[in-house]
Design an enzyme around this catalytic site. Structure first.
Site, PDB file in Angstrom:
ATOM      1  N   CYS A  10       0.841  -1.195   0.000  1.00  0.00           N
ATOM      2  CA  CYS A  10       0.000   0.000   0.000  1.00  0.00           C
ATOM      3  C   CYS A  10       0.879   1.250   0.000  1.00  0.00           C
ATOM      4  O   CYS A  10       1.671   1.436  -0.895  1.00  0.00           O
ATOM      5  CB  CYS A  10      -0.987  -0.042   1.164  1.00  0.00           C
ATOM      6  SG  CYS A  10      -2.366   1.110   0.990  1.00  0.00           S
ATOM      7  N   ALA A  11       0.788   2.096   0.999  1.00  0.00           N
ATOM      8  CA  ALA A  11       1.671   3.260   1.085  1.00  0.00           C
ATOM      9  C   ALA A  11       3.006   2.890   1.732  1.00  0.00           C
ATOM     10  O   ALA A  11       3.938   3.684   1.738  1.00  0.00           O
ATOM     11  CB  ALA A  11       0.999   4.383   1.869  1.00  0.00           C
TER      12      ALA A  11
END
Length: 189
Positions: free
Chosen positions: A107-108
């Site tokens: 994800c991030a």
């Protein structure tokens, strides 16, 4: 321990716990490490981005590197920002990268590695719109990317595939296929 996954307040709980679950199904020893400034028993508790409390196996202050084969960074906001702000974690991740140890982020989370230069010259994926945080990596708009010792995943929707890539890296494709079958998920290529 074969693996450690670092959780800070604001973590995307499903991304983190999918990795833990599927690794443990594969017989991989993985520990959850709380990254926060609290002390005492409360230090091991992390509050996810969706207000789920998670009690980690240990706290970063008590973390002892044991030559883990892989270190994992989950996503979620503000969890990723909290991980980026922790200097001790940054040093641990840089040491793992310098020793050619495996790193994984979803994800991030890949922006944590990107900020440290650990993705430079590699192919990587990240949550859409966060590709400017990958440093000098080549962004690929796909669910997961394995480039050498680094595994990246795009988002929660790629969480199972991401975790199975970790299982493949630490065990083999056959073990990943067995775990996928246990959870009624198609085996990954």
């Amino acid at each position: 321990m074969e693996a450690s996954i670092f959780l800070a307040d604001g973590v995307e709980e499903c991304e983190a716990l999918l990795v833990v679950d599927l690794c443990r199904r594969a017989g991989i020893e993985i520990q959850t490490v709380a990254v926060n400034d609290r002390s005492g028993e409360a230090a091991r508790t992390i509050h996810s981005s969706h207000k789920v409390s998670i009690i980690c196996d240990t706290h970063l202050d008590d973390y002892q590197t044991a030559g883990e084969k892989i270190l994992v960074v989950p996503g979620g906001l503000p969890g990723v920002n909290n991980l980026k702000a922790n200097q001790k974690l940054s040093e641990i991740l840089k040491a793992q990268g310098a020793s050619a140890g495996r790193l994984a982020a979803v994800c991030a989370g890949p922006t944590v590695l990107g900020n440290l230069g650990l993705l430079d010259g590699k192919r990587a994926t990240v949550f859409p719109g966060f590709d400017d945080g990958l440093g000098a990596a080549k962004y690929e708009d796909v669910p997961t990317v394995v480039d050498g010792q680094v595994i990246t995943g795009r988002a929660l929707g790629a969480g199972i595939e991401f975790a199975l890539q970790i299982v493949t890296a630490l065990r083999d494709k056959e073990t990943a296929a067995k775990v996928a079958k246990q959870i009624v998920y198609p085996a990954i290529g």
